[in-house]
Design a protein around this motif. Structure first.
Motif, PDB file in Angstrom:
ATOM      1  N   PRO A 103       9.184 -11.214 -21.595  1.00 19.29           N
ATOM      2  CA  PRO A 103      10.098 -10.125 -21.969  1.00 19.29           C
ATOM      3  C   PRO A 103       9.447  -8.748 -22.070  1.00 19.29           C
ATOM      4  O   PRO A 103      10.136  -7.736 -21.964  1.00 19.29           O
ATOM      5  CB  PRO A 103      10.655 -10.579 -23.325  1.00 19.29           C
ATOM      6  N   ARG A 104       8.122  -8.683 -22.265  1.00 20.51           N
ATOM      7  CA  ARG A 104       7.484  -7.370 -22.332  1.00 20.51           C
ATOM      8  C   ARG A 104       7.206  -6.780 -20.952  1.00 20.51           C
ATOM      9  O   ARG A 104       6.880  -5.602 -20.838  1.00 20.51           O
ATOM     10  CB  ARG A 104       6.183  -7.448 -23.142  1.00 20.51           C
ATOM     11  N   LEU A 105       7.354  -7.587 -19.914  1.00 21.26           N
ATOM     12  CA  LEU A 105       7.233  -7.069 -18.551  1.00 21.26           C
ATOM     13  C   LEU A 105       8.587  -6.537 -18.107  1.00 21.26           C
ATOM     14  O   LEU A 105       9.271  -7.096 -17.260  1.00 21.26           O
ATOM     15  CB  LEU A 105       6.727  -8.153 -17.601  1.00 21.26           C
ATOM     16  N   ASN A 106       8.996  -5.452 -18.734  1.00 18.84           N
ATOM     17  CA  ASN A 106      10.248  -4.816 -18.353  1.00 18.84           C
ATOM     18  C   ASN A 106      10.090  -3.305 -18.470  1.00 18.84           C
ATOM     19  O   ASN A 106       9.318  -2.800 -19.295  1.00 18.84           O
ATOM     20  CB  ASN A 106      11.411  -5.316 -19.228  1.00 18.84           C
ATOM     21  N   GLY A 107      10.790  -2.609 -17.624  1.00 16.95           N
ATOM     22  CA  GLY A 107      10.717  -1.153 -17.648  1.00 16.95           C
ATOM     23  C   GLY A 107      11.570  -0.557 -16.553  1.00 16.95           C
ATOM     24  O   GLY A 107      12.133  -1.265 -15.702  1.00 16.95           O
ATOM     25  N   ASP A 108      11.662   0.761 -16.555  1.00 16.29           N
ATOM     26  CA  ASP A 108      12.470   1.466 -15.569  1.00 16.29           C
ATOM     27  C   ASP A 108      11.652   1.777 -14.319  1.00 16.29           C
ATOM     28  O   ASP A 108      10.440   2.017 -14.384  1.00 16.29           O
ATOM     29  CB  ASP A 108      12.995   2.775 -16.160  1.00 16.29           C
ATOM     30  N   VAL A 109      12.340   1.779 -13.189  1.00 18.77           N
ATOM     31  CA  VAL A 109      11.707   2.152 -11.928  1.00 18.77           C
ATOM     32  C   VAL A 109      11.668   3.676 -11.843  1.00 18.77           C
ATOM     33  O   VAL A 109      12.681   4.355 -12.061  1.00 18.77           O
ATOM     34  CB  VAL A 109      12.452   1.551 -10.729  1.00 18.77           C
ATOM     35  N   MET A 110      10.484   4.200 -11.529  1.00 19.08           N
ATOM     36  CA  MET A 110      10.267   5.646 -11.431  1.00 19.08           C
ATOM     37  C   MET A 110       9.766   5.969 -10.023  1.00 19.08           C
ATOM     38  O   MET A 110       9.240   5.097  -9.323  1.00 19.08           O
ATOM     39  CB  MET A 110       9.231   6.105 -12.467  1.00 19.08           C
ATOM     40  N   ARG A 111       9.913   7.230  -9.616  1.00 15.92           N
ATOM     41  CA  ARG A 111       9.394   7.653  -8.321  1.00 15.92           C
ATOM     42  C   ARG A 111       8.350   8.747  -8.520  1.00 15.92           C
ATOM     43  O   ARG A 111       8.542   9.691  -9.282  1.00 15.92           O
ATOM     44  CB  ARG A 111      10.523   8.149  -7.426  1.00 15.92           C
ATOM     45  N   LEU A 112       7.228   8.557  -7.837  1.00 15.97           N
ATOM     46  CA  LEU A 112       6.150   9.538  -7.858  1.00 15.97           C
ATOM     47  C   LEU A 112       5.798   9.835  -6.404  1.00 15.97           C
ATOM     48  O   LEU A 112       5.268   8.961  -5.700  1.00 15.97           O
ATOM     49  CB  LEU A 112       4.937   9.001  -8.616  1.00 15.97           C
ATOM     50  N   GLY A 113       6.118  11.041  -5.954  1.00 16.19           N
ATOM     51  CA  GLY A 113       5.935  11.349  -4.542  1.00 16.19           C
ATOM     52  C   GLY A 113       6.856  10.483  -3.706  1.00 16.19           C
ATOM     53  O   GLY A 113       8.067  10.485  -3.893  1.00 16.19           O
ATOM     54  N   LYS A 114       6.262   9.693  -2.803  1.00 15.21           N
ATOM     55  CA  LYS A 114       7.069   8.817  -1.959  1.00 15.21           C
ATOM     56  C   LYS A 114       6.995   7.361  -2.389  1.00 15.21           C
ATOM     57  O   LYS A 114       7.477   6.477  -1.676  1.00 15.21           O
ATOM     58  CB  LYS A 114       6.606   8.954  -0.497  1.00 15.21           C
ATOM     59  N   ARG A 115       6.403   7.096  -3.561  1.00 10.76           N
ATOM     60  CA  ARG A 115       6.224   5.704  -3.990  1.00 10.76           C
ATOM     61  C   ARG A 115       6.999   5.423  -5.271  1.00 10.76           C
ATOM     62  O   ARG A 115       7.227   6.318  -6.105  1.00 10.76           O
ATOM     63  CB  ARG A 115       4.740   5.393  -4.224  1.00 10.76           C
ATOM     64  N   ASP A 116       7.400   4.157  -5.416  1.00 13.37           N
ATOM     65  CA  ASP A 116       8.087   3.715  -6.615  1.00 13.37           C
ATOM     66  C   ASP A 116       7.110   2.951  -7.500  1.00 13.37           C
ATOM     67  O   ASP A 116       6.198   2.272  -7.015  1.00 13.37           O
ATOM     68  CB  ASP A 116       9.259   2.800  -6.256  1.00 13.37           C
ATOM     69  N   LEU A 117       7.334   3.073  -8.802  1.00  8.90           N
ATOM     70  CA  LEU A 117       6.531   2.332  -9.766  1.00  8.90           C
ATOM     71  C   LEU A 117       7.415   1.889 -10.907  1.00  8.90           C
ATOM     72  O   LEU A 117       8.509   2.420 -11.109  1.00  8.90           O
ATOM     73  CB  LEU A 117       5.370   3.191 -10.274  1.00  8.90           C
ATOM     74  N   VAL A 118       6.946   0.874 -11.647  1.00  8.71           N
ATOM     75  CA  VAL A 118       7.645   0.471 -12.854  1.00  8.71           C
ATOM     76  C   VAL A 118       6.845   0.981 -14.042  1.00  8.71           C
ATOM     77  O   VAL A 118       5.631   0.772 -14.140  1.00  8.71           O
ATOM     78  CB  VAL A 118       7.862  -1.058 -12.929  1.00  8.71           C
ATOM     79  N   HIS A 119       7.545   1.712 -14.910  1.00  7.82           N
ATOM     80  CA  HIS A 119       6.947   2.229 -16.142  1.00  7.82           C
ATOM     81  C   HIS A 119       7.383   1.324 -17.280  1.00  7.82           C
ATOM     82  O   HIS A 119       8.562   1.238 -17.601  1.00  7.82           O
ATOM     83  CB  HIS A 119       7.390   3.661 -16.404  1.00  7.82           C
ATOM     84  N   TRP A 120       6.437   0.610 -17.876  1.00  8.81           N
ATOM     85  CA  TRP A 120       6.764  -0.402 -18.874  1.00  8.81           C
ATOM     86  C   TRP A 120       7.385   0.222 -20.115  1.00  8.81           C
ATOM     87  O   TRP A 120       6.931   1.265 -20.602  1.00  8.81           O
ATOM     88  CB  TRP A 120       5.516  -1.202 -19.240  1.00  8.81           C
ATOM     89  N   SER A 121       8.394  -0.435 -20.641  1.00  8.17           N
ATOM     90  CA  SER A 121       9.125   0.080 -21.792  1.00  8.17           C
ATOM     91  C   SER A 121       8.301   0.011 -23.077  1.00  8.17           C
ATOM     92  O   SER A 121       8.410   0.872 -23.944  1.00  8.17           O
ATOM     93  CB  SER A 121      10.427  -0.704 -21.990  1.00  8.17           C
ATOM     94  N   LYS A 122       7.483  -1.020 -23.212  1.00  8.07           N
ATOM     95  CA  LYS A 122       6.707  -1.215 -24.433  1.00  8.07           C
ATOM     96  C   LYS A 122       5.542  -0.250 -24.456  1.00  8.07           C
ATOM     97  O   LYS A 122       4.692  -0.249 -23.566  1.00  8.07           O
ATOM     98  CB  LYS A 122       6.202  -2.654 -24.511  1.00  8.07           C
TER      99      LYS A 122
END
Length: 516
Positions: free
Chosen positions: A448-467
């Motif tokens: 459950p701690r592996l959750n977060g919103d998808v963000m964009r930096l330049g042309k790449r996507d990343l997941v930024h963890w909520s915790k």
């Protein structure tokens, strides 16, 4: 039973909790605490087989007023591995287990990615970090906690983790196979790992405060909590509730002990009594602390310690330092750091337990204490080693700089519509990548701690963890469907120097359907 009880009593009596102070050790300890602003620490030193120094600083929880004592419990993290191998050694002494036995003799469902490795994996191979698993491979089934992965899940999941190198060819640190080793002990010993650890290790050695499995925080009492550094403050993280649950990772890193018990544990290796030699034979002691797999010697170790060789035994590291043989291990968990160092030829050693962010503090304190024994005329002190380490860390960061993610922006569902859906990795399990309001949310079902919103930096996507404090964030790389093969998703650490236990690179998600 009477022999065990009598032995336990004598062991406890041999470790004083208030030995005389020592100005040299006090100055070293206080300099490290001041340099790194540690929330709490417990330190003990052994000379010629006897405890000569014990000191504590700080609090169990920053700001609580509850002072660290020699009886304060800390997570010892990977120092648990040596206790697991000692348990296995006990079973070997009892004729219930042999180091060269195939793992499948005890765990018929055990499989590695390569069938040949499965067939040839011995009990001993579980312990030397040379199985072929990539560094930290599968650790996301252990951490972050809490999660829903069981030891059976780990045994099943191993078959899907692709090797990073050939079997027995080199050292790459892993944790999963120590969990497997705990299950081998359970099968050979006829009882759960936790029961065996209490019965075969804690009780006969008189380690009365060490805990593994489920236990009551308030009944046991005096428990240090982990801390993170936030600005100029130490902030408690992941604090315990009233009941500490049994955890899957226990054989690899889930035991807690206090300083008194860790000093008793260390003295058992440095100056064993006749009764302790009955507990574990000289033969098995030699096996556990002998080199079994070479480890590359870093430039820093060559420069600081004139080290020529480094190796891993069974749950122990070993290296030469200024011509002196050392046997040691460290422990690392979020907000908890420890080190146990033995100089067996002189019967000297030390152990310290820290409840804060302390990677650099551990390195510096361990080095200065070690020099006290191996090179007593060394004029370099805490400040010199701390400055040198800081320069080295800064150089490493420049060589592999992580991108600045502060300008990353949330990805709208419409922008990721081609990739949203349900995914599955064969060992981490199910993932949803689905709209949540005006964002896309990433969530792993069993962690459950592996959750977060998808963000964009330049042309790449990343997941930024909520915790807060979950590091590092992860790149998301989407791959389109190929013929009848569905779309896939792979991941990688945004910070290339991030913790190896965040083994995103070993994941390979396949799209299984649309969002619910």
């Amino acid at each position: 039973m009477f022999a065990l009880l009598g032995f336990a009593g004598s062991t406890q009596a041999a470790t004083p909790t208030t030995p005389p102070t020592n100005g040299t050790y006090d100055r070293i300890l206080d300099a490290v605490v001041a340099r790194y602003h540690l929330p709490g620490i417990a330190l003990g030193v052994i000379e010629h087989g006897k405890v000569v120094y014990i000191a504590t600083r700080g609090e169990t929880v920053a700001g609580s007023g509850h002072r660290i004592t020699p009886r304060t419990l800390f997570k010892i993290a990977s120092n648990s591995k040596a206790m697991t191998t000692a348990l296995l050694g006990r079973l070997v002494d009892q004729g219930k287990l042999h180091w060269d036995d195939p793992v499948t003799k005890y765990l018929p469902d055990f499989r590695m990615y390569d069938p040949w490795v499965t067939k040839n994996m011995r009990v001993a191979d579980l312990l030397t970090h040379s199985s072929g698993l990539p560094e930290g491979g599968g650790d996301l089934m252990l951490w972050p906690e809490p999660n829903a992965f069981t030891r059976a899940d780990i045994i099943h999941g191993l078959r899907y983790i692709k090797p990073g190198y050939s079997f027995r060819s080199r050292y790459e640190y892993d944790n999963l196979l120590y969990v497997v080793a705990g299950e081998v002990a359970a099968a050979a010993g006829g009882a759960p790992y936790e029961t065996l650890m209490h019965r075969e290790v804690f009780q006969p050695l008189g380690l009365s405060r060490c805990q593994v499995g489920q236990w009551s925080r308030d009944a046991v009492g005096d428990v240090a909590e982990p801390h993170a550094r936030r600005g100029d403050r130490n902030v408690p993280i992941d604090e315990d509730g009233p009941v500490i649950p049994a955890i899957t990772s226990a054989p690899a890193g889930g035991i807690r002990c206090d300083l008194d018990d860790m000093l008793s544990w260390a003295r058992n290796w440095l100056a064993p009594t006749p009764a302790q030699l009955q507990w574990l034979s000289a033969k098995q002691r030699h096996v556990l602390q002998s080199p079994h797999m070479l480890i590359p010697v870093s430039g820093q170790r060559r420069d600081w310690d004139d080290s020529h060789i480094m190796a891993y035994g069974y749950g122990w590291r070993m290296t030469d330092v200024d011509g002196t043989w050392t046997v040691w291990h460290t422990g690392t968990l979020d907000g908890m750091y420890s080190e146990l160092m033995l100089l067996p030829d002189q019967k000297n050693g030390f152990v310290f337990l820290i409840n804060g962010e302390a990677e650099s503090a551990r390195t510096v304190l361990g080095e200065v204490l070690l020099k006290h024994f191996t090179k007593p005329d060394d004029a370099r002190g805490v400040a010199w080693y701390a400055d040198a380490l800081q320069r080295a860390d800064e150089q490493a960061s420049r060589r592999a700089a992580a991108p600045d993610t502060s300008k990353a922006t949330p990805v709208a569902p419409a922008a990721l519509a081609a990739w949203t859906g349900r995914y599955r990795d064969p060992w981490l399990g199910d993932l949803t990548l689905c709209p949540s309001g005006n964002r896309v949310h990433f969530a792993v079902a069993k962690s459950p701690r592996l959750n977060g919103d998808v963000m964009r930096l330049g042309k790449r996507d990343l997941v930024h963890w909520s915790k807060h404090g979950m590091d590092p964030d992860a790149w998301l790389d989407f791959h389109p469907a190929q013929g009848s093969q569905p779309a896939t998703l792979t991941m990688a650490k945004v910070d290339p120097l991030g913790d190896f236990s965040s083994d995103y690179e070993d994941l390979h998600f396949t799209r299984t359907g649309n969002c619910p």
